[in-house]
Design a protein around this motif. Structure first.
Motif, PDB file in Angstrom:
ATOM      1  N   PHE A   1       0.857  -1.185   0.000  1.00  0.00           N
ATOM      2  CA  PHE A   1       0.000   0.000   0.000  1.00  0.00           C
ATOM      3  C   PHE A   1       0.893   1.234   0.000  1.00  0.00           C
ATOM      4  O   PHE A   1       1.723   1.409   0.899  1.00  0.00           O
ATOM      5  CB  PHE A   1      -0.903  -0.006   1.237  1.00  0.00           C
ATOM      6  N   GLU A   2       0.752   2.069  -1.021  1.00  0.00           N
ATOM      7  CA  GLU A   2       1.623   3.232  -1.207  1.00  0.00           C
ATOM      8  C   GLU A   2       0.839   4.518  -0.961  1.00  0.00           C
ATOM      9  O   GLU A   2      -0.120   4.826  -1.677  1.00  0.00           O
ATOM     10  CB  GLU A   2       2.190   3.229  -2.629  1.00  0.00           C
TER      11      GLU A   2
ATOM     12  N   LEU B   1       1.779  19.722   6.150  1.00  0.00           N
ATOM     13  CA  LEU B   1       3.097  19.577   5.528  1.00  0.00           C
ATOM     14  C   LEU B   1       4.135  19.103   6.535  1.00  0.00           C
ATOM     15  O   LEU B   1       5.007  18.288   6.221  1.00  0.00           O
ATOM     16  CB  LEU B   1       3.528  20.888   4.887  1.00  0.00           C
ATOM     17  N   SER B   2       4.047  19.597   7.752  1.00  0.00           N
ATOM     18  CA  SER B   2       5.011  19.191   8.778  1.00  0.00           C
ATOM     19  C   SER B   2       4.908  17.695   9.069  1.00  0.00           C
ATOM     20  O   SER B   2       5.921  16.987   9.102  1.00  0.00           O
ATOM     21  CB  SER B   2       4.767  20.004  10.050  1.00  0.00           C
ATOM     22  N   ARG B   3       3.687  17.208   9.237  1.00  0.00           N
ATOM     23  CA  ARG B   3       3.512  15.791   9.551  1.00  0.00           C
ATOM     24  C   ARG B   3       3.870  14.911   8.352  1.00  0.00           C
ATOM     25  O   ARG B   3       4.532  13.881   8.494  1.00  0.00           O
ATOM     26  CB  ARG B   3       2.066  15.524   9.970  1.00  0.00           C
ATOM     27  N   MET B   4       3.403  15.301   7.175  1.00  0.00           N
ATOM     28  CA  MET B   4       3.635  14.469   5.999  1.00  0.00           C
ATOM     29  C   MET B   4       5.119  14.420   5.644  1.00  0.00           C
ATOM     30  O   MET B   4       5.646  13.368   5.269  1.00  0.00           O
ATOM     31  CB  MET B   4       2.808  14.974   4.820  1.00  0.00           C
ATOM     32  N   GLN B   5       5.818  15.529   5.752  1.00  0.00           N
ATOM     33  CA  GLN B   5       7.253  15.517   5.466  1.00  0.00           C
ATOM     34  C   GLN B   5       7.993  14.608   6.443  1.00  0.00           C
ATOM     35  O   GLN B   5       8.926  13.903   6.052  1.00  0.00           O
ATOM     36  CB  GLN B   5       7.812  16.934   5.538  1.00  0.00           C
ATOM     37  N   ALA B   6       7.573  14.612   7.699  1.00  0.00           N
ATOM     38  CA  ALA B   6       8.225  13.749   8.684  1.00  0.00           C
ATOM     39  C   ALA B   6       8.039  12.273   8.320  1.00  0.00           C
ATOM     40  O   ALA B   6       8.956  11.460   8.478  1.00  0.00           O
ATOM     41  CB  ALA B   6       7.654  14.031  10.073  1.00  0.00           C
ATOM     42  N   VAL B   7       6.836  11.923   7.801  1.00  0.00           N
ATOM     43  CA  VAL B   7       6.567  10.551   7.393  1.00  0.00           C
ATOM     44  C   VAL B   7       7.412  10.176   6.175  1.00  0.00           C
ATOM     45  O   VAL B   7       8.031   9.107   6.115  1.00  0.00           O
ATOM     46  CB  VAL B   7       5.066  10.366   7.083  1.00  0.00           C
ATOM     47  N   LEU B   8       7.450  11.073   5.177  1.00  0.00           N
ATOM     48  CA  LEU B   8       8.095  10.770   3.908  1.00  0.00           C
ATOM     49  C   LEU B   8       9.618  10.864   3.965  1.00  0.00           C
ATOM     50  O   LEU B   8      10.306  10.213   3.176  1.00  0.00           O
ATOM     51  CB  LEU B   8       7.571  11.708   2.823  1.00  0.00           C
ATOM     52  N   ARG B   9      10.158  11.649   4.878  1.00  0.00           N
ATOM     53  CA  ARG B   9      11.596  11.860   4.915  1.00  0.00           C
ATOM     54  C   ARG B   9      12.352  10.562   5.195  1.00  0.00           C
ATOM     55  O   ARG B   9      13.464  10.357   4.705  1.00  0.00           O
ATOM     56  CB  ARG B   9      11.942  12.911   5.974  1.00  0.00           C
ATOM     57  N   ARG B  10      11.738   9.667   5.978  1.00  0.00           N
ATOM     58  CA  ARG B  10      12.412   8.405   6.311  1.00  0.00           C
ATOM     59  C   ARG B  10      12.649   7.563   5.062  1.00  0.00           C
ATOM     60  O   ARG B  10      13.602   6.787   5.007  1.00  0.00           O
ATOM     61  CB  ARG B  10      11.584   7.623   7.332  1.00  0.00           C
ATOM     62  N   ARG B  11      11.790   7.701   4.071  1.00  0.00           N
ATOM     63  CA  ARG B  11      11.900   6.880   2.864  1.00  0.00           C
ATOM     64  C   ARG B  11      12.494   7.626   1.680  1.00  0.00           C
ATOM     65  O   ARG B  11      13.179   7.039   0.856  1.00  0.00           O
ATOM     66  CB  ARG B  11      10.513   6.364   2.472  1.00  0.00           C
TER      67      ARG B  11
ATOM     68  N   GLY C   1      13.986  10.978   1.773  1.00  0.00           N
ATOM     69  CA  GLY C   1      15.040  11.960   2.004  1.00  0.00           C
ATOM     70  C   GLY C   1      14.686  13.335   1.469  1.00  0.00           C
ATOM     71  O   GLY C   1      13.658  13.924   1.837  1.00  0.00           O
ATOM     72  N   ASP C   2      15.535  13.874   0.588  1.00  0.00           N
ATOM     73  CA  ASP C   2      15.360  15.239   0.088  1.00  0.00           C
ATOM     74  C   ASP C   2      14.112  15.411  -0.769  1.00  0.00           C
ATOM     75  O   ASP C   2      13.677  16.543  -1.003  1.00  0.00           O
ATOM     76  CB  ASP C   2      16.597  15.659  -0.727  1.00  0.00           C
ATOM     77  N   ARG C   3      13.547  14.337  -1.254  1.00  0.00           N
ATOM     78  CA  ARG C   3      12.340  14.438  -2.074  1.00  0.00           C
ATOM     79  C   ARG C   3      11.083  14.616  -1.235  1.00  0.00           C
ATOM     80  O   ARG C   3       9.993  14.843  -1.771  1.00  0.00           O
ATOM     81  CB  ARG C   3      12.176  13.175  -2.932  1.00  0.00           C
ATOM     82  N   ALA C   4      11.220  14.516   0.085  1.00  0.00           N
ATOM     83  CA  ALA C   4      10.045  14.530   0.957  1.00  0.00           C
ATOM     84  C   ALA C   4       9.242  15.821   0.826  1.00  0.00           C
ATOM     85  O   ALA C   4       8.006  15.801   0.813  1.00  0.00           O
ATOM     86  CB  ALA C   4      10.471  14.320   2.407  1.00  0.00           C
TER      87      ALA C   4
END
Length: 387
Positions: free
Chosen positions: A162-163, A275-285, A287-290
């Motif tokens: 699930f993406e 944006l703050s929450r979503m970037q925190a989720v995406l940054r782990r996978r 990185g700079d594209r978050a």
């Protein structure tokens, strides 16, 4: 069969056709040591484990004397296990595939692997249609012993994930050379099917629907057939009310990544908070594209894609329960049982006997049931055969 002759028929492929699902930790067995252990396991007692596996996979008597070659390829690296694809070619030219699941290390990983095998045996005996077939379990004599087992290999089924970064959250087929992205409506059908399958296994716990516990096969009619491949935990068989609570805990949508795990997400969440929450989720996978991905997620959020998906999943949980009971009962009685179980669950939550779901408030259950069947019962999916 003679040990040396059987060994001469084994061919190992350590590079092609495999992908890294998780980055492995350093203190695990090397691939080469794992090969040595598996080789010993397959050769022991004149190849008893291999022969038993081939007979289970072929559903007939198979002698190792007719084995022409056995090709074994590293298919996937996981946190606790390695997955191998084995293909036996017989002298008449026929082939038979099976999987080998082996622990990455002795200790915790090995115990987990033994547990997986035992759990799959239990679930397969209970309902074989939605679960892979476990074959034989053994111990590879390396590093003090690591657990390994052979299992049905579903060549046409691929790992389902699930993406959250696409269309507000959709399912993907994740396999080398066979990637596929499902649309939101098709993903909705997958969710409904997954929940129905969970109803067949009341004691199943710890399911990771989002990554790897199910595999799927897309049909010509657009439907997706699913099978459970991993069973990490079983609990004593639960009441329907307890099972609903367990099922809701397995499910998540893209909006779930914005929740605190206790309360539903705020559908009017400010842009900065999103944006703050979503970037925190995406940054782990990513990185700079978050940051760029989070901006795209914000556009989907504003379009209502996240809210729509969560509303769909609530309906599909109710409808999947109905699908399950339509197998055993006439449609009207199946709908009555569905309503009874979900209303009993809502009453248990409201009375404090069960913790509330963070994404499906108990107060929304009765209106949801009324909305789905305003004139009797909803249509069944009509795809279920009597087991």
């Amino acid at each position: 069969m003679d040990r040396g002759l059987l060994l001469s028929k084994m061919f190992w492929n350590l590079q092609a056709n495999w992908h890294l699902r998780h980055r492995p930790d350093a203190p695990t067995l090397s691939v080469q040591d794992t090969v040595k252990g598996l080789q010993h396991l397959l050769l022991t007692e004149q190849g008893a484990l291999l022969q038993h596996t081939l007979q289970r996979a072929s559903a007939r008597c198979v002698s190792l004397e007719v084995l022409s070659r056995l090709d074994i390829a590293l298919y996937q690296e996981g946190i606790d296990q390695r997955v191998w694809r084995a293909q036996a070619t017989l002298m008449d030219g026929t082939t038979q595939c099976f999987g080998i699941i082996v622990a990455r290390a002795p200790g915790t990983s090995s115990l987990l692997t033994q547990g997986d095998f035992a759990h799959l045996q239990t679930l397969h005996a209970q309902q074989a249609r939605y679960c892979v077939t476990p074959y034989v379990c053994g111990t590879a004599p390396v590093a003090g012993g690591v657990a390994a087992y052979t299992v049905e290999w579903l060549e046409d089924y691929k790992e389902l994930v699930f993406e959250i970064t696409l269309d507000g959250g959709v399912f993907l087929i994740n396999a080398h050379g066979a990637h596929r992205r499902f649309s939101p409506p098709a993903s909705r059908q997958i969710w409904r099917r997954l929940v129905e399958i969970l109803w067949w296994y009341p004691q199943l716990r710890g399911v990771n629907i989002q990554a790897g516990d199910f595999v799927g096969r897309a049909q010509a009619d657009g439907q997706v057939e699913l099978k459970l491949t991993t069973a990490r935990a079983l609990a004593p068989e639960a009441t329907p009310v307890e099972q609903i609570h367990a099922i809701l805990g397995c499910l998540i949508t893209a909006s779930g990544y914005l929740s605190d795990g206790q309360q539903p997400f705020q559908r009017q969440m400010p842009r900065e908070a999103f944006l703050s929450r979503m970037q925190a989720v995406l940054r782990r996978r990513f990185g700079d594209r978050a940051s760029a991905l989070a901006q795209r997620q914000w556009a989907l959020w504003q379009s209502g894609a996240f809210a729509q998906q969560e509303d769909w999943l609530k309906e599909d949980c109710l409808l999947a329960t109905y699908d399950r009971w339509c197998t055993d009962y006439p449609a009207r009685l199946a709908w009555q049982k569905t309503c009874q179980y979900w209303l009993d669950y809502a009453a248990a939550v409201q009375a404090g006997r069960l913790p509330a779901s963070w994404w499906f408030p108990a107060a929304e259950i009765a209106p949801g049931l009324d909305r789905l069947a305003p004139q009797g019962v909803p249509p069944s999916t009509g795809r279920r055969a009597q087991p």
